[in-house]
Design a protein around this motif. Structure first.
Motif, short mmCIF file in Angstrom:
data_model
loop_
_atom_site.label_atom_id
_atom_site.label_comp_id
_atom_site.label_asym_id
_atom_site.label_seq_id
_atom_site.Cartn_x
_atom_site.Cartn_y
_atom_site.Cartn_z
N ASN A 1 0.86 -1.18 0.00
CA ASN A 1 0.00 0.00 0.00
C ASN A 1 0.90 1.23 0.00
O ASN A 1 1.65 1.45 0.95
CB ASN A 1 -0.91 0.00 1.24
N ASP A 2 0.82 2.03 -1.08
CA ASP A 2 1.70 3.18 -1.15
C ASP A 2 1.20 4.37 -0.34
O ASP A 2 1.84 5.42 -0.29
CB ASP A 2 1.93 3.61 -2.61
N MET A 3 0.05 4.21 0.32
CA MET A 3 -0.47 5.26 1.20
C MET A 3 0.13 5.08 2.59
O MET A 3 -0.51 4.61 3.53
CB MET A 3 -2.00 5.21 1.24
N GLU A 4 1.41 5.46 2.71
CA GLU A 4 2.13 5.29 3.97
C GLU A 4 2.22 6.61 4.72
O GLU A 4 2.21 7.68 4.12
CB GLU A 4 3.55 4.76 3.72
N GLU A 5 2.27 6.53 6.03
CA GLU A 5 2.47 7.71 6.86
C GLU A 5 3.77 7.54 7.64
O GLU A 5 4.03 6.46 8.19
CB GLU A 5 1.31 7.90 7.83
N THR B 1 1.80 1.52 7.78
CA THR B 1 1.23 1.04 6.52
C THR B 1 0.35 -0.16 6.81
O THR B 1 0.70 -1.03 7.62
CB THR B 1 2.32 0.66 5.51
#
Length: 206
Positions: free
Chosen positions: A22-26, A42
């Motif tokens: 998942n490239d939506m990382e914080e 992630t």
């Protein structure tokens, strides 16, 4: 094996749902004295297993596992290709980078708490030398090093920005004051061989 092939295989495995990424990382940072902590959140790691201290079954009865003899890593469907007769390149099932790869030993009885050997360094050197961009290889040696599987494997990811050792290339070159000992050796790419790397590795361990 070139980098475009590796990336296309990684994308194929992600799109099929075989690899979880998942490239939506914080990223959250925390400063404690001279030490900067980075916490990466992630969802791709939500179901990542932890290491079992029990010896794995030599050959599980589940035909879907497809594990090598002695291994606790199922590589079926994740394999990208052989790097050498001793090491195989596979995609990591739970990824926090693109691509997130593993270089596992063909011998499923080699263990993650063992030191690296010449075959390991020859394989990773060969793979890194064939890439167009910079990658980093790391080895979580044993449970205290954060490994989650006993079958011996290195991990490879594209070199991230702001590495812990990036201060070595800063203007003042001053190391951070941290509550543990650490060691490094700067390599000369024109005077490095796997045999030389093994000597350096043993020296750093000592």
């Amino acid at each position: 094996m070139n980098e475009s092939f590796v990336l296309s295989e990684f994308d194929r495995l992600v799109n099929s749902g075989t690899v979880i990424y998942n490239d939506m990382e914080e990223i959250f940072e925390h400063i404690d004295g001279d030490l900067k902590f980075q916490f990466l959140l992630t969802s791709a790691l939500a179901n990542k297993p932890t290491i079992s201290l029990k010896a794995p079954a030599i050959n599980g009865t589940n035909e879907l596992d497809h594990k090598r003899e002695g291994s606790d890593i199922s590589t079926h469907g994740f394999e990208i290709g052989e790097i050498s007769t001793s090491n195989l390149l596979v995609a990591n099932k739970f990824c926090w980078a693109k691509p997130h790869l593993m270089l596992i030993t063909s011998d499923g009885y080699q263990r993650q708490y063992e030191g690296l050997n010449l075959d390991d360094l020859k394989s990773v050197w060969s793979f890194l030398s064939a890439l167009d961009t910079d990658y980093v290889a790391f080895y979580n040696c044993g449970q205290d090093g954060g490994c989650s599987r006993l079958h011996k494997h290195l991990q490879l990811i594209p070199t991230p920005p702001n590495l812990f050792a990036s201060f070595l290339d800063s203007e003042d070159g001053q190391p951070p004051q941290v509550p543990f000992e650490w060691f490094y050796h700067r390599l000369n790419p024109h005077d490095s061989t796997p045999e030389r790397l093994l000597d350096i590795y043993y020296h750093l361990l000592e």
